[in-house]
Design a protein around this motif. Structure first.
Motif, PDB file in Angstrom:
ATOM      1  N   VAL C  37       0.844  -1.196   0.000  1.00  0.00           N
ATOM      2  CA  VAL C  37       0.000   0.000   0.000  1.00  0.00           C
ATOM      3  C   VAL C  37       0.883   1.252   0.000  1.00  0.00           C
ATOM      4  N   ILE C  38       1.921   1.216   0.817  1.00  0.00           N
ATOM      5  CA  ILE C  38       2.806   2.382   0.888  1.00  0.00           C
ATOM      6  C   ILE C  38       3.500   2.613  -0.461  1.00  0.00           C
ATOM      7  N   PHE C  39       3.899   1.543  -1.106  1.00  0.00           N
ATOM      8  CA  PHE C  39       4.531   1.673  -2.423  1.00  0.00           C
ATOM      9  C   PHE C  39       3.620   2.437  -3.374  1.00  0.00           C
ATOM     10  N   ASN C  40       2.367   2.047  -3.352  1.00  0.00           N
ATOM     11  CA  ASN C  40       1.423   2.671  -4.264  1.00  0.00           C
ATOM     12  C   ASN C  40       1.417   4.183  -4.080  1.00  0.00           C
ATOM     13  N   TYR C  41       1.393   4.616  -2.815  1.00  0.00           N
ATOM     14  CA  TYR C  41       1.337   6.054  -2.589  1.00  0.00           C
ATOM     15  C   TYR C  41       2.698   6.713  -2.766  1.00  0.00           C
ATOM     16  N   ALA C  42       3.768   5.962  -2.459  1.00  0.00           N
ATOM     17  CA  ALA C  42       5.112   6.530  -2.603  1.00  0.00           C
ATOM     18  C   ALA C  42       5.393   6.850  -4.063  1.00  0.00           C
ATOM     19  N   PHE C  43       4.960   5.950  -4.958  1.00  0.00           N
ATOM     20  CA  PHE C  43       5.283   6.159  -6.367  1.00  0.00           C
ATOM     21  C   PHE C  43       4.148   6.853  -7.113  1.00  0.00           C
ATOM     22  N   GLY C  44       2.971   6.731  -6.557  1.00  0.00           N
ATOM     23  CA  GLY C  44       1.824   7.436  -7.094  1.00  0.00           C
ATOM     24  C   GLY C  44       1.638   7.321  -8.591  1.00  0.00           C
ATOM     25  N   ASN C  49       3.584   2.055 -15.328  1.00  0.00           N
ATOM     26  CA  ASN C  49       4.862   2.706 -15.084  1.00  0.00           C
ATOM     27  C   ASN C  49       5.691   1.975 -14.042  1.00  0.00           C
ATOM     28  N   LEU C  50       5.019   1.233 -13.158  1.00  0.00           N
ATOM     29  CA  LEU C  50       5.737   0.600 -12.057  1.00  0.00           C
ATOM     30  C   LEU C  50       6.372  -0.728 -12.451  1.00  0.00           C
ATOM     31  N   THR C  51       5.865  -1.358 -13.504  1.00  0.00           N
ATOM     32  CA  THR C  51       6.363  -2.676 -13.878  1.00  0.00           C
ATOM     33  C   THR C  51       7.894  -2.774 -13.932  1.00  0.00           C
ATOM     34  N   PRO C  52       8.602  -1.821 -14.518  1.00  0.00           N
ATOM     35  CA  PRO C  52      10.067  -1.958 -14.569  1.00  0.00           C
ATOM     36  C   PRO C  52      10.717  -2.016 -13.190  1.00  0.00           C
ATOM     37  N   PHE C  53      10.027  -1.492 -12.177  1.00  0.00           N
ATOM     38  CA  PHE C  53      10.607  -1.507 -10.827  1.00  0.00           C
ATOM     39  C   PHE C  53      10.099  -2.684  -9.999  1.00  0.00           C
ATOM     40  N   GLY C  54       9.342  -3.564 -10.648  1.00  0.00           N
ATOM     41  CA  GLY C  54       8.718  -4.687  -9.932  1.00  0.00           C
ATOM     42  C   GLY C  54       9.707  -5.477  -9.099  1.00  0.00           C
ATOM     43  N   GLY C  55      10.856  -5.798  -9.698  1.00  0.00           N
ATOM     44  CA  GLY C  55      11.851  -6.607  -8.983  1.00  0.00           C
ATOM     45  C   GLY C  55      12.307  -5.938  -7.705  1.00  0.00           C
ATOM     46  N   GLY C  56      12.621  -4.664  -7.801  1.00  0.00           N
ATOM     47  CA  GLY C  56      13.080  -3.935  -6.621  1.00  0.00           C
ATOM     48  C   GLY C  56      12.034  -3.894  -5.539  1.00  0.00           C
ATOM     49  N   MET C  57      10.784  -3.555  -5.934  1.00  0.00           N
ATOM     50  CA  MET C  57       9.723  -3.463  -4.943  1.00  0.00           C
ATOM     51  C   MET C  57       9.461  -4.815  -4.292  1.00  0.00           C
ATOM     52  N   LEU C  58       9.477  -5.846  -5.134  1.00  0.00           N
ATOM     53  CA  LEU C  58       9.208  -7.190  -4.627  1.00  0.00           C
ATOM     54  C   LEU C  58      10.211  -7.561  -3.531  1.00  0.00           C
ATOM     55  N   TRP C  59      11.487  -7.300  -3.803  1.00  0.00           N
ATOM     56  CA  TRP C  59      12.487  -7.811  -2.859  1.00  0.00           C
ATOM     57  C   TRP C  59      12.696  -6.916  -1.660  1.00  0.00           C
ATOM     58  N   ILE C  60      12.387  -5.641  -1.799  1.00  0.00           N
ATOM     59  CA  ILE C  60      12.388  -4.813  -0.584  1.00  0.00           C
ATOM     60  C   ILE C  60      11.368  -5.397   0.382  1.00  0.00           C
ATOM     61  N   ILE C 176      23.188  -7.917   0.151  1.00  0.00           N
ATOM     62  CA  ILE C 176      23.072  -7.059  -1.037  1.00  0.00           C
ATOM     63  C   ILE C 176      23.384  -7.795  -2.348  1.00  0.00           C
ATOM     64  N   PRO C 177      24.497  -8.551  -2.426  1.00  0.00           N
ATOM     65  CA  PRO C 177      24.770  -9.238  -3.693  1.00  0.00           C
ATOM     66  C   PRO C 177      23.615 -10.144  -4.116  1.00  0.00           C
ATOM     67  N   LEU C 178      23.088 -10.918  -3.146  1.00  0.00           N
ATOM     68  CA  LEU C 178      21.982 -11.796  -3.487  1.00  0.00           C
ATOM     69  C   LEU C 178      20.768 -10.990  -3.910  1.00  0.00           C
ATOM     70  N   LEU C 179      20.556  -9.888  -3.211  1.00  0.00           N
ATOM     71  CA  LEU C 179      19.413  -9.035  -3.502  1.00  0.00           C
ATOM     72  C   LEU C 179      19.495  -8.525  -4.941  1.00  0.00           C
ATOM     73  N   ILE C 180      20.686  -8.129  -5.358  1.00  0.00           N
ATOM     74  CA  ILE C 180      20.848  -7.635  -6.727  1.00  0.00           C
ATOM     75  C   ILE C 180      20.503  -8.739  -7.726  1.00  0.00           C
ATOM     76  N   GLY C 181      21.029  -9.936  -7.461  1.00  0.00           N
ATOM     77  CA  GLY C 181      20.706 -11.069  -8.337  1.00  0.00           C
ATOM     78  C   GLY C 181      19.211 -11.331  -8.384  1.00  0.00           C
ATOM     79  N   ALA C 182      18.574 -11.261  -7.209  1.00  0.00           N
ATOM     80  CA  ALA C 182      17.140 -11.534  -7.135  1.00  0.00           C
ATOM     81  C   ALA C 182      16.345 -10.469  -7.875  1.00  0.00           C
ATOM     82  N   VAL C 183      16.726  -9.208  -7.666  1.00  0.00           N
ATOM     83  CA  VAL C 183      16.006  -8.107  -8.308  1.00  0.00           C
ATOM     84  C   VAL C 183      16.153  -8.195  -9.823  1.00  0.00           C
ATOM     85  N   VAL C 184      17.369  -8.443 -10.289  1.00  0.00           N
ATOM     86  CA  VAL C 184      17.592  -8.476 -11.731  1.00  0.00           C
ATOM     87  C   VAL C 184      16.813  -9.626 -12.361  1.00  0.00           C
TER      88      VAL C 184
END
Ligand SMILES: Nc1ncnc2c1ncn2[C@@H]1O[C@H](COP(=O)(O)OP(=O)(O)OP(=O)(O)O)[C@@H](O)[C@H]1O
Ligand SMILES: [Mg+2]
Lengths: 251, 229, 227
Positions: C37-44, C49-60, C176-184
């Motif tokens: 929910v917070i993501f939705n309002y943070a990115f508004g 438009n959000l699809t390209p950031f899906g990986g980042g949002m998912l893993w955060i 962090i290294p694993l996170l980068i792999g997961a996000v990508v």
């Protein structure tokens, strides 16, 4: 006045098989020295009662003996095995009743015993669980969550947990605390049942209980052994005097 | 003896590093690129930046090796070596980051550009910052030494992993100091090697002194305890 | 054989307690929902438009909920003094590690399975269902790395003065290294990349990371237990 264990002819008892052998044991937590050059032995089948004021280092001593805390220096042999050599083998042979019952509150009595029994690979586990639950008179509450038990009931279940794998050596840290007279009788009964071929080290603040059960009594103060004597030679007046002095903090 | 070794290495390091200054600014030629016909002055940073970077890796590796030795042999001195080495890893890491940032600022006019190697070093510093937080929040010395040893090992392994992982990101980032293609002149190579030797000596000297200090601290605590402090 | 039974006993005990109280799963689930929910309002922005950031949002989201679970699983043991009971038992230390690690892996995976469809509906406009196989592989490899490293570091944390406060400080930089792999890998799949090259190399990287950290944690676990 300080007593060195050798004053009491400990050298001779070395011939008898010793179950617990502690030599020059030291333990510090950071800058605080909790155990200061502690040496003593407990022979096989013996019963050592440890007295001493709060914070003397009694629990720490028992935690070291039961492989939970590493000593800062010194030699500790439990059942002839050094602490560094094979702690897993030592763990098989010991049982510990500590300040907390070490039970999972969201499991019931049976599940708790089943869990520990599996870890200890107890043979005929179901039978053994039933037997122990009977002994501590908790059979009727076996499917109740431990969360719902009173403190004394938890302590009784803790006793069942400790005896489940039939350890040869038992460490009891104030085992009578929180028990009603009937439960005290149960515990003493269990202890008397298995005395002789089991070795006991018990911490207690109750003079009567400690002396009644013990072969050897010891007073620990500020991490030092200030009194150590076999019960048959025990000068009980002197013992009482020293004990009362230490707990009042006048020594 | 050990103390004197620290001093000796320190003096050698001082001489070598002075030599690098001389080499970098007086001897080696300016690198000329089509974009900068007058020469790229900021390239001089290379003679300091890269040796510091490599030394910080060495420090991190020695921190881990000493940690393994501590876990195996349980001798306190390895804990001191590991701890001191980790301190230096963080110090050198900070210097890398700093020289790198100065370079990016001079070259691209930006303070920060998510350049892969500088990013690796940012992670590197965050990892080792965790080490010190951990170290300060365990009171029992034995446990503290053990936990820190485990963490120092993980931290050292993490460095190459984060280096590779950043390359997984498809977006292209600029890279600092590409030496590929540009053949190094002898004077440049010599200056670089002197810089390398100087930094290594500096590291050894600091490591010896830090380790000594740590074990002295321990001794003081021990003596205080005996007196009954 | 006997160690397998011991691992199973530890796992079973954690699962039974959790199913009874549902403390951990509930808070992890609510955390994920709130973050979304917070993501939705943070990115508004809308989901195209959000699809390209899906990986980042998912893993955060998943990473922080994993920290919640990791802490819970040890605070529980420590508070009731039960960790002591485990340490007293004649089980090899790696057995305790594998038991706790598997539990953490299962709880994290359950939360992900439940929340992933919601996440997709909320934020992802591309239909990545045809690539779901690769996506699941990426998810499994990432979860394995998070649980492997997290279980080791959570055990260290719980023995420090600051206890559960310590975990993020130790865990996040290491992961962090694993996170980068997961996000990508997951990000590229969710965005419907044509170029699968970077997905493959990320998956390989995740596999390497998992193996390294499983081995290290397995080998070092002995040293992080006890005082
Ligand atoms: N994990 C620890 N970290 C730091 N200090 C500790 C730790 N455990 C025990 N101590 C300290 O060691 C000393 C001895 O504690 P211990 O629990 O052994 O006393 P005790 O004789 O069992 O006392 P009581 O009769 O109250 O149970 C105390 O001063 C205590 O503060
Ligand atoms: Mg106590």
């Amino acid at each position: 006045m300080t007593f060195s264990p050798d004053l009491f002819g400990l050298k001779e008892t070395k011939k008898i098989t010793t179950e617990i052998d502690v030599v020059n044991l030291n333990k510090s937590f950071g800058k605080r020295k909790v155990l200061d050059n502690v040496s003593f032995q407990v022979k096989k089948g013996g019963f050592l009662s440890i007295f001493g004021p709060n914070g003397a280092g009694k629990t720490t001593l028992i935690k070291i003996l039961s492989t939970l805390v590493a000593p800062t220096s010194g030699k500790v042999l439990v059942s002839g095995i050094s602490l560094d050599d094979d702690p897993t083998l030592i763990r098989k042979k010991i049982g510990l009743i500590s300040h907390s019952p070490l039970l999972y509150p969201d499991l019931n009595a049976y599940e708790n015993l089943k869990f520990y029994g599996t870890l200890y690979q107890v043979p005929h586990l179901e039978k053994r669980i039933n037997f122990m639950l009977d002994k501590v008179e908790l059979s009727h509450r076996r499917y109740d969550l431990v969360r719902t038990f009173s403190k004394g009931m938890q302590q009784r279940l803790a006793i069942a947990r400790v005896l489940l794998h039939q350890p040869a050596i038992l460490f009891l840290d104030e085992p009578h605390s929180g028990l009603d007279p009937h439960a005290v009788d149960i515990l003493d009964g269990l202890i008397n049942d298995i005395r002789g071929d089991h070795t006991f080290v018990m911490i207690t603040h109750s003079l009567e209980k400690g002396i009644a059960l013990a072969d050897v009594v010891m007073i620990l103060e500020n991490g030092k052994i200030i009194f150590y004597q076999e019960k048959e030679h025990l000068d009980s007046d002197k013992f009482r005097k020293i004990y009362i002095q230490t707990v009042k903090g006048e020594s | 003896m050990k103390q004197r070794m620290g001093l000796v290495f320190g003096i050698i390091a001082g001489i070598l590093l002075l030599a690098v200054f001389y080499g970098a600014f007086m001897v080696t030629p300016m690198i000329v690129t089509p974009k900068a016909p007058d020469g790229v002055f900021s390239q001089k940073m290379f003679y300091f930046h890269v040796p510091i970077a490599l030394t910080s890796f060495v420090a991190s590796a020695i921190g881990a090796i000493a940690a393994i030795l501590f876990l195996v042999k349980k001798e306190r001195k390895y804990d001191f070596i590991s701890y001191s080495s980790v301190q230096l890893a963080l110090l050198f890491g900070f210097l890398v980051e700093w020289t790198g940032i100065i370079w990016t600022r001079m070259e691209w006019g930006a303070w920060w550009a998510w350049e892969p190697r500088l990013t690796t070093y940012l992670i590197f510093m965050l990892v080792y910052a965790g080490y010190f937080v951990l170290r300060s929040s365990v009171s029992d010395e034995n446990a503290r030494a053990r936990y820190c040893a485990v963490y120092a090992i993980i931290a050292a392994i993490n460095t190459p992993l984060s280096f590779f992982s950043i390359r997984l990101i498809p977006a292209v980032h600029p890279v600092v100091f590409t030496t590929s293609g540009a053949s190094m002149e002898t004077s440049m190579l010599v200056t670089f090697l002197i810089g390398m030797a100087g930094m290594t000596c500096l590291f050894i000297s600091l490591l010896i002194t830090r380790t000594k200090t740590e074990s002295l601290k321990e001794e003081v605590d021990y003596l205080k305890n005996i007196i009954g402090g | 054989m006997s160690s397998l039974r011991q691992i199973a006993a530890i796992l079973k005990k954690d699962i039974i307690s959790e199913l009874r109280t549902k403390e951990m799963l509930t808070s992890m689930f609510l955390f994920v929902m709130l973050t979304m929910v917070i993501f939705n309002y943070a990115f508004g922005a809308d989901r195209n438009n959000l699809t390209p950031f899906g990986g980042g949002m998912l893993w955060i989201t998943f990473l922080f909920t994993a920290i919640l679970g990791l802490n819970r699983s040890f605070v529980h043991e420590k508070d009731e003094g039960c960790l002591e009971g485990l340490l007293l038992a004649p089980v090899d230390r790696p057995v305790i590690y594998l038991g706790k690690m598997t539990g953490n892996l299962i709880f994290l995976s359950v939360i992900e399975i439940v929340t992933l469809p919601i996440f997709t509906v909320f934020f992802i406009s591309h239909n990545y269902f045809p690539q779901i196989g690769w996506f699941i592989i990426a998810l499994i490899l990432s979860n394995l790395g998070i649980s492997a490293t997290g279980t080791l570091l959570a055990t260290i944390s719980i023995n420090t003065k600051t206890r559960d406060m310590m975990l993020p400080i130790l865990f996040l930089p290491i992961i962090i290294p694993l996170l980068i792999g997961a996000v990508v890998s997951t990000g590229q799949i969710m965005a419907g990349t044509k170029n699968f090259e970077s997905v493959y190399s990320s998956l390989k990287f995740l596999g390497v990371y998992d193996i390294i950290f499983l081995l290290i944690s397995y080998g070092l676990y002995d040293f992080v237990l006890g005082e």
